[in-house]
Design an enzyme around this catalytic site. Structure first.
Site, PDB file in Angstrom:
ATOM      1  CD  GLU A   1      -2.890  -1.211   2.326  1.00 23.23           C
ATOM      2  OE1 GLU A   1      -3.252  -0.112   2.791  1.00 23.23           O
ATOM      3  OE2 GLU A   1      -3.310  -2.311   2.741  1.00 23.23           O
ATOM      4  CE1 TYR A   2      -1.782   5.200   2.546  1.00 19.97           C
ATOM      5  CE2 TYR A   2      -0.822   3.386   3.788  1.00 19.97           C
ATOM      6  CZ  TYR A   2      -1.823   4.322   3.607  1.00 19.97           C
ATOM      7  OH  TYR A   2      -2.864   4.366   4.488  1.00 19.97           O
TER       8      TYR A   2
ATOM      9  CE1 TYR B   1      -9.913  -4.018   3.614  1.00 18.73           C
ATOM     10  CE2 TYR B   1     -11.354  -5.670   2.664  1.00 18.73           C
ATOM     11  CZ  TYR B   1     -10.088  -5.242   3.004  1.00 18.73           C
ATOM     12  OH  TYR B   1      -8.996  -6.035   2.722  1.00 18.73           O
ATOM     13  CD  GLU B   2     -10.388   0.522   7.360  1.00 20.10           C
ATOM     14  OE1 GLU B   2      -9.518   1.275   7.823  1.00 20.10           O
ATOM     15  OE2 GLU B   2     -11.336   0.063   8.029  1.00 20.10           O
TER      16      GLU B   2
END
Length: 384
Positions: free
Chosen positions: A175-176, A240-241
């Site tokens: 991620e990122y 999600y999130e």
């Protein structure tokens, strides 16, 4: 199965009598502790006693892939309760250094692997660029994808562990990713897949929930849906999130938002490669929300219902998000809780069926939500 929504004055005995069901079975499926207190608005999954028994489970009917992430410290009881419903257990997680050395979980995963093998469930090694602070580190990603020697070493080390511990695949959860590393990351996944396929393993990749190819933001710009869909054996949409720890109170996985991600993904990736992400948790926010200050508490879905009962809160259901929520007051502070129940999970299963997706992945398995798995067995998921 039937889903019943608790009304004022209901008792578990009255509901059981209405459906001709057994009280203890209803309590077991829905994890309702004695003395069987209920919340108004609570969704209860009820076995239909007068219907013909299902010929096959959803898993057997259409080979749906049912996966979930778990840490090595998962309770043995929770793991054993969950494994019968899984095809793949994703072990979270292995990290790596800037030199391409693997960093194993702090707690050995060997117990998990043994239980999974005994249950006939394939184990998948999850690879993450988590730094020493426990956060995703895009510097680690850059160090690997930009250096051919480091990348080669990391892939070799992964192969050694995969074969040594008999993992059946690798899940790449980065991620990122920096925008400038986007194509290099795709190449890394492609190279890893070539190596894993050569030894009879598969590679999956977790994708942030994009709704367009040019979506801006650090979560999205480094993920090329089309390229990664081609590079990996299959993908997981992390749908999600939307409601998250540091954000305002809202559904974690509102079905309208989830649908948008799936519909975009299908323009870039074939349906037989897509797993839908499903959250197995909720959040409890203290109001009012203050950006940069507020922090929601993560809770389990069963725990959410108990909070509603303890505070005499009525559970409501948002028609747009297709998610349950409620509000309560404690110590003169107002709270808002969003979580998942049988109704919201059914909507996600319906989406898998509607778009003929390969399967789903649950984040995460650390808390048992039995109704989710019982509902899966009863769902009319009939691929091909």
């Amino acid at each position: 199965m039937s889903i019943y929504v608790v009304q004022s004055g209901d008792t578990i005995d009255r509901i059981a009598e209405q459906y001709g069901a057994d009280v203890t079975e209803i309590a077991y499926i829905n994890q309702i502790p004695y003395p069987y207190r209920l919340a108004v608005g609570q969704a209860i999954l009820i076995p239909n006693q007068d219907s013909a028994p299902a010929k096959e489970s959803a898993l057997a009917r259409r080979q749906i892939f049912s996966t979930g992430y778990a840490y090595p410290f998962i309770s043995e009881w929770v793991l054993d309760q969950t494994l019968p419903f899984l095809t793949h257990l994703f072990v979270f997680s292995y990290g790596f250094t800037t030199e391409g050395e693997l960093v194993p979980p702090q707690i050995s995963e060997d117990r998990m692997l043994q239980r999974a093998e005994q249950a006939g469930v394939s184990s998948v090694l999850v690879l993450t660029p988590l730094g020493e602070d426990g956060r995703f580190n895009n510097g680690l990603i850059s160090a690997v994808v930009r250096d051919e020697e480091v990348k080669r070493r990391l892939i070799e080390n992964i192969s050694t562990v995969v074969e040594g511990k008999n993992y059946q695949g690798v899940d790449v959860d980065f991620e990122y990713i920096l925008a400038e590393d986007r194509d290099l990351f795709t190449t890394f996944v492609e190279n890893l897949r070539e190596n894993m396929n050569a030894i009879g393993r598969e590679v999956s990749v977790a994708l942030a929930p994009k709704t367009s190819a040019d979506q801006q933001g650090l979560l999205y710009q480094g993920k090329d849906y089309r390229g990664l869909g081609q590079a990996a054996d299959y993908v997981l949409l992390m749908t999600y999130e939307w409601g998250y720890t540091y954000g305002p109170a809202m559904a974690v996985a509102p079905i309208n938002k989830v649908r948008q991600v799936v519909e975009y993904a299908l323009t870039e990736i074939s349906s037989e490669k897509i797993h839908l992400g499903i959250p197995n948790y909720g959040y409890d926010w203290t109001l009012p929300y203050v950006q940069g200050v507020s922090r929601a508490v993560t809770i389990g879905n069963v725990e959410a219902v108990q909070i509603a009962i303890e505070n005499s809160a009525e559970i409501q259901f948002d028609d747009t998000a297709q998610s349950p929520f409620f509000r309560y007051v404690r110590a003169d502070r107002q709270h808002e809780v969003w979580f998942e129940d049988a109704r919201s999970i059914q909507q996600k299963y319906n989406l898998i069926e509607e778009y003929n997706l390969r399967g789903f992945g649950v984040w995460q398995l650390m808390r048992l939500f039995r109704a989710m798995w019982i509902l899966l067995e009863d769902s009319p998921l009939n691929y091909n």
